[in-house]
Design a protein around this motif. Structure first.
Motif, PDB file in Angstrom:
ATOM      1  N   LEU A 120      -4.299   5.580   0.609  1.00 54.83           N
ATOM      2  CA  LEU A 120      -3.316   4.495   0.605  1.00 54.83           C
ATOM      3  C   LEU A 120      -2.345   4.633   1.780  1.00 54.83           C
ATOM      4  O   LEU A 120      -1.939   3.636   2.383  1.00 54.83           O
ATOM      5  CB  LEU A 120      -2.551   4.458  -0.719  1.00 54.83           C
ATOM      6  N   THR A 121      -1.981   5.863   2.101  1.00 56.99           N
ATOM      7  CA  THR A 121      -1.095   6.091   3.241  1.00 56.99           C
ATOM      8  C   THR A 121      -1.771   5.660   4.541  1.00 56.99           C
ATOM      9  O   THR A 121      -1.176   4.973   5.374  1.00 56.99           O
ATOM     10  CB  THR A 121      -0.697   7.572   3.327  1.00 56.99           C
ATOM     11  N   GLN A 165       2.590   1.749  -3.450  1.00 56.48           N
ATOM     12  CA  GLN A 165       1.650   2.148  -4.502  1.00 56.48           C
ATOM     13  C   GLN A 165       1.242   3.599  -4.365  1.00 56.48           C
ATOM     14  O   GLN A 165       0.819   4.236  -5.324  1.00 56.48           O
ATOM     15  CB  GLN A 165       0.406   1.259  -4.469  1.00 56.48           C
ATOM     16  N   ARG A 166       1.380   4.139  -3.185  1.00 50.16           N
ATOM     17  CA  ARG A 166       1.032   5.537  -2.928  1.00 50.16           C
ATOM     18  C   ARG A 166       1.820   6.483  -3.835  1.00 50.16           C
ATOM     19  O   ARG A 166       1.310   7.483  -4.284  1.00 50.16           O
ATOM     20  CB  ARG A 166       1.333   5.832  -1.462  1.00 50.16           C
ATOM     21  N   MET A 218       0.326   6.918  -7.412  1.00 47.98           N
ATOM     22  CA  MET A 218      -1.079   7.318  -7.500  1.00 47.98           C
ATOM     23  C   MET A 218      -1.170   8.771  -7.973  1.00 47.98           C
ATOM     24  O   MET A 218      -0.569   9.652  -7.389  1.00 47.98           O
ATOM     25  CB  MET A 218      -1.730   7.166  -6.117  1.00 47.98           C
ATOM     26  N   GLY A 264      -1.982   1.843   4.665  1.00 38.97           N
ATOM     27  CA  GLY A 264      -0.656   1.254   4.879  1.00 38.97           C
ATOM     28  C   GLY A 264      -0.155   1.445   6.293  1.00 38.97           C
ATOM     29  O   GLY A 264       0.443   0.546   6.878  1.00 38.97           O
ATOM     30  N   LYS A 302      -3.934   9.148  -2.614  1.00 35.50           N
ATOM     31  CA  LYS A 302      -2.623   8.998  -1.980  1.00 35.50           C
ATOM     32  C   LYS A 302      -2.781   8.959  -0.466  1.00 35.50           C
ATOM     33  O   LYS A 302      -2.183   8.144   0.223  1.00 35.50           O
ATOM     34  CB  LYS A 302      -1.688  10.154  -2.349  1.00 35.50           C
ATOM     35  N   TYR A 315       0.832  -1.202   0.000  1.00 33.93           N
ATOM     36  CA  TYR A 315       0.000   0.000   0.000  1.00 33.93           C
ATOM     37  C   TYR A 315       0.868   1.254   0.000  1.00 33.93           C
ATOM     38  O   TYR A 315       0.601   2.210  -0.723  1.00 33.93           O
ATOM     39  CB  TYR A 315      -0.926   0.025   1.216  1.00 33.93           C
TER      40      TYR A 315
END
Length: 66
Positions: free
Chosen positions: A58-59, A45-46, A49, A62, A55, A42
């Protein structure tokens, strides 16, 4: 003042160790499909994005695994 005591919250008494079960539990934390692996995916992948709102999402996801 800060004091660190390394104690368990609840006492643990292991009557009969089970290495096979321990291996399964440890793989869930540190294996390729474990919690740490998911968290790092995660967070990595941020950076690719394109949308700022996602973003942040995802942060947050994660970091919650850590």
């Amino acid at each position: 003042m800060f004091e660190y005591n390394k104690k368990l919250q609840y006492p643990v008494k292991i009557a009969k160790p089970n290495p096979r079960l321990a291996s399964i539990i440890i793989s869930q934390y540190g294996g390729p499909d474990g919690e740490l692996g998911a968290s790092l995916r995660y967070l990595s992948q941020r950076y690719s994005m394109p949308f700022d709102e996602l973003k942040g999402l995802l942060t947050d996801i994660g970091i919650s695994f850590c």
